[in-house]
Motif scaffolding. Structure first.
Motif, PDB file in Angstrom:
ATOM      1  N   LYS A  31      -2.203   0.119   5.988  1.00  0.00           N
ATOM      2  CA  LYS A  31      -3.050   0.949   5.122  1.00  0.00           C
ATOM      3  C   LYS A  31      -4.399   0.294   4.845  1.00  0.00           C
ATOM      4  O   LYS A  31      -5.431   0.951   4.878  1.00  0.00           O
ATOM      5  CB  LYS A  31      -2.339   1.219   3.775  1.00  0.00           C
ATOM      6  CG  LYS A  31      -1.133   2.133   3.898  1.00  0.00           C
ATOM      7  CD  LYS A  31      -0.301   2.084   2.625  1.00  0.00           C
ATOM      8  CE  LYS A  31       0.286   0.716   2.451  1.00  0.00           C
ATOM      9  NZ  LYS A  31       1.468   0.552   1.668  1.00  0.00           N
ATOM     10  N   ASP A  50      -3.742  -2.718  -4.719  1.00  0.00           N
ATOM     11  CA  ASP A  50      -3.041  -3.980  -5.003  1.00  0.00           C
ATOM     12  C   ASP A  50      -4.027  -5.088  -5.406  1.00  0.00           C
ATOM     13  O   ASP A  50      -3.776  -5.850  -6.335  1.00  0.00           O
ATOM     14  CB  ASP A  50      -2.253  -4.449  -3.772  1.00  0.00           C
ATOM     15  CG  ASP A  50      -0.950  -3.666  -3.580  1.00  0.00           C
ATOM     16  OD1 ASP A  50      -0.486  -3.036  -4.542  1.00  0.00           O
ATOM     17  OD2 ASP A  50      -0.409  -3.696  -2.460  1.00  0.00           O
ATOM     18  N   ARG A  74       4.544  -1.313 -12.205  1.00  0.00           N
ATOM     19  CA  ARG A  74       4.270   0.114 -11.950  1.00  0.00           C
ATOM     20  C   ARG A  74       3.360   0.703 -13.023  1.00  0.00           C
ATOM     21  O   ARG A  74       2.527   1.559 -12.723  1.00  0.00           O
ATOM     22  CB  ARG A  74       5.576   0.913 -11.880  1.00  0.00           C
ATOM     23  CG  ARG A  74       6.500   0.519 -10.738  1.00  0.00           C
ATOM     24  CD  ARG A  74       5.877   0.747  -9.374  1.00  0.00           C
ATOM     25  NE  ARG A  74       6.716   0.179  -8.309  1.00  0.00           N
ATOM     26  CZ  ARG A  74       6.292  -0.081  -7.090  1.00  0.00           C
ATOM     27  NH1 ARG A  74       5.020   0.149  -6.748  1.00  0.00           N
ATOM     28  NH2 ARG A  74       7.090  -0.593  -6.193  1.00  0.00           N
ATOM     29  N   GLY A  96       2.768   0.597  -1.305  1.00  0.00           N
ATOM     30  CA  GLY A  96       3.746   1.558  -0.796  1.00  0.00           C
ATOM     31  C   GLY A  96       4.585   2.279  -1.838  1.00  0.00           C
ATOM     32  O   GLY A  96       5.076   3.380  -1.599  1.00  0.00           O
ATOM     33  N   ARG A 134       5.216 -10.106  -0.464  1.00  0.00           N
ATOM     34  CA  ARG A 134       5.798  -8.827  -0.910  1.00  0.00           C
ATOM     35  C   ARG A 134       7.147  -9.062  -1.568  1.00  0.00           C
ATOM     36  O   ARG A 134       8.167  -9.237  -0.903  1.00  0.00           O
ATOM     37  CB  ARG A 134       5.912  -7.888   0.278  1.00  0.00           C
ATOM     38  CG  ARG A 134       4.532  -7.461   0.780  1.00  0.00           C
ATOM     39  CD  ARG A 134       4.654  -6.485   1.895  1.00  0.00           C
ATOM     40  NE  ARG A 134       3.390  -5.912   2.309  1.00  0.00           N
ATOM     41  CZ  ARG A 134       2.641  -6.391   3.301  1.00  0.00           C
ATOM     42  NH1 ARG A 134       2.992  -7.495   3.950  1.00  0.00           N
ATOM     43  NH2 ARG A 134       1.537  -5.772   3.637  1.00  0.00           N
ATOM     44  N   ARG A 153      11.866   6.966   0.399  1.00  0.00           N
ATOM     45  CA  ARG A 153      10.462   7.359   0.202  1.00  0.00           C
ATOM     46  C   ARG A 153       9.941   8.426   1.167  1.00  0.00           C
ATOM     47  O   ARG A 153       9.001   9.149   0.821  1.00  0.00           O
ATOM     48  CB  ARG A 153       9.575   6.111   0.296  1.00  0.00           C
ATOM     49  CG  ARG A 153       9.836   5.154  -0.846  1.00  0.00           C
ATOM     50  CD  ARG A 153       8.980   3.922  -0.720  1.00  0.00           C
ATOM     51  NE  ARG A 153       9.161   3.018  -1.846  1.00  0.00           N
ATOM     52  CZ  ARG A 153       8.505   1.874  -1.984  1.00  0.00           C
ATOM     53  NH1 ARG A 153       7.649   1.494  -1.052  1.00  0.00           N
ATOM     54  NH2 ARG A 153       8.716   1.112  -3.044  1.00  0.00           N
TER      55      ARG A 153
HETATM   56  C1  S3P Z   1       5.142  -2.358  -2.772  1.00  0.00           C
HETATM   57  C2  S3P Z   1       4.166  -2.483  -1.821  1.00  0.00           C
HETATM   58  C3  S3P Z   1       3.114  -3.509  -1.901  1.00  0.00           C
HETATM   59  C4  S3P Z   1       2.860  -3.902  -3.360  1.00  0.00           C
HETATM   60  C5  S3P Z   1       4.131  -4.292  -4.019  1.00  0.00           C
HETATM   61  C6  S3P Z   1       5.192  -3.204  -3.994  1.00  0.00           C
HETATM   62  C7  S3P Z   1       6.165  -1.269  -2.591  1.00  0.00           C
HETATM   63  O1  S3P Z   1       1.907  -3.028  -1.314  1.00  0.00           O
HETATM   64  O2  S3P Z   1       2.259  -2.861  -4.072  1.00  0.00           O
HETATM   65  O3  S3P Z   1       4.592  -5.440  -3.380  1.00  0.00           O
HETATM   66  O4  S3P Z   1       6.849  -0.923  -3.564  1.00  0.00           O
HETATM   67  O5  S3P Z   1       6.278  -0.757  -1.457  1.00  0.00           O
HETATM   68  P1  S3P Z   1       1.730  -2.789   0.288  1.00  0.00           P
HETATM   69  O6  S3P Z   1       2.366  -1.469   0.607  1.00  0.00           O
HETATM   70  O7  S3P Z   1       0.254  -2.747   0.444  1.00  0.00           O
HETATM   71  O8  S3P Z   1       2.358  -3.934   0.972  1.00  0.00           O
END
Ligand code: S3P
Length: 189
Positions: A31, A50, A74, A96, A134, A153
């Motif tokens: 992304k 992020d 969140r 994500g 992550r 998802r």
């Molecule tokens: C998450 C994705 C991460 C980040 C966190 C949680 C998720 O971002 O926001 O670790 O819940 O899928 P990326 O999708 O950019 O890795």
């Protein structure tokens, strides 16, 4: 660096685009990389939610998860995305899980053009293995976890305005299909 695409198409997209472009999809689909290129091509600013959360919190995402838990993350993510959507027209890469929070999803569906980037699990596993940043992938086998997240998802991601498939090549190779999809979407809207 501007990327050469049909100027007419870019001009048309820019003329029709009245909402931020938001990239959604599982971890490791690319992304941020695609978002940056898209922004450059459309001559729009780019922002990664992020990174904005980390700036606002003054700590990295793993530390937020570890110290305060996912629910707290969140909430912060929601506030940051809300603020970003109130700003100028731009391309926004989101984490994500952002769109899995109902109040964040509501904003995103209502106010943005959403693009779901979809990739094979093996591509995501390979890309996410390059860092340990992550937290959701630290508790077990990343292929299993990503598979479970996909089951949960994808029914939500599927509601995106546009879907593009990302393969294990350079991000540049999905830039063109993405631009074509945006162009078609905005024409038909
Ligand atoms: C998450 C994705 C991460 C980040 C966190 C949680 C998720 O971002 O926001 O670790 O819940 O899928 P990326 O999708 O950019 O890795």
């Amino acid at each position: 660096m501007a990327l050469a695409y049909e100027d007419d198409m870019i001009t048309d997209i820019r003329r029709r685009l009245d909402r931020p472009v938001v990239l959604i999809g599982l971890m490791g689909v690319g992304k941020t990389r695609l978002g940056r290129m898209l922004a450059t091509t459309l001559d729009l600013p780019f922002v990664d939610s992020d990174e904005e959360i980390e700036k606002a919190a003054g700590m990295d995402i793993s530390d937020i998860f570890e110290r305060y838990g996912e629910a707290h993350f969140r909430d912060g993510e929601h506030r940051v995305i809300k603020r970003l959507l109130e700003g100028p027209l731009r391309v926004i890469a989101t984490g994500g899980g952002a769109i899995m929070t109902p109040k964040t999803a509501e904003l995103m569906w209502e106010k943005t053009l959403t693009i779901w980037i979809k990739a094979d699990i093996d591509v995501m596993v390979e890309r996410t293995s390059r860092t340990d940043k992550r937290p959701l992938l630290q508790s077990g086998d990343s292929k299993t976890i990503l598979g479970e997240l996909a089951d949960k998802r994808y029914p939500i991601y599927e509601k995106a305005d546009i879907m593009v498939e990302s393969h294990n090549g350079p991000a540049k190779s999905i830039l063109e299909p993405t631009l074509n999809a945006i162009d078609s979407y905005l024409r038909l809207r």
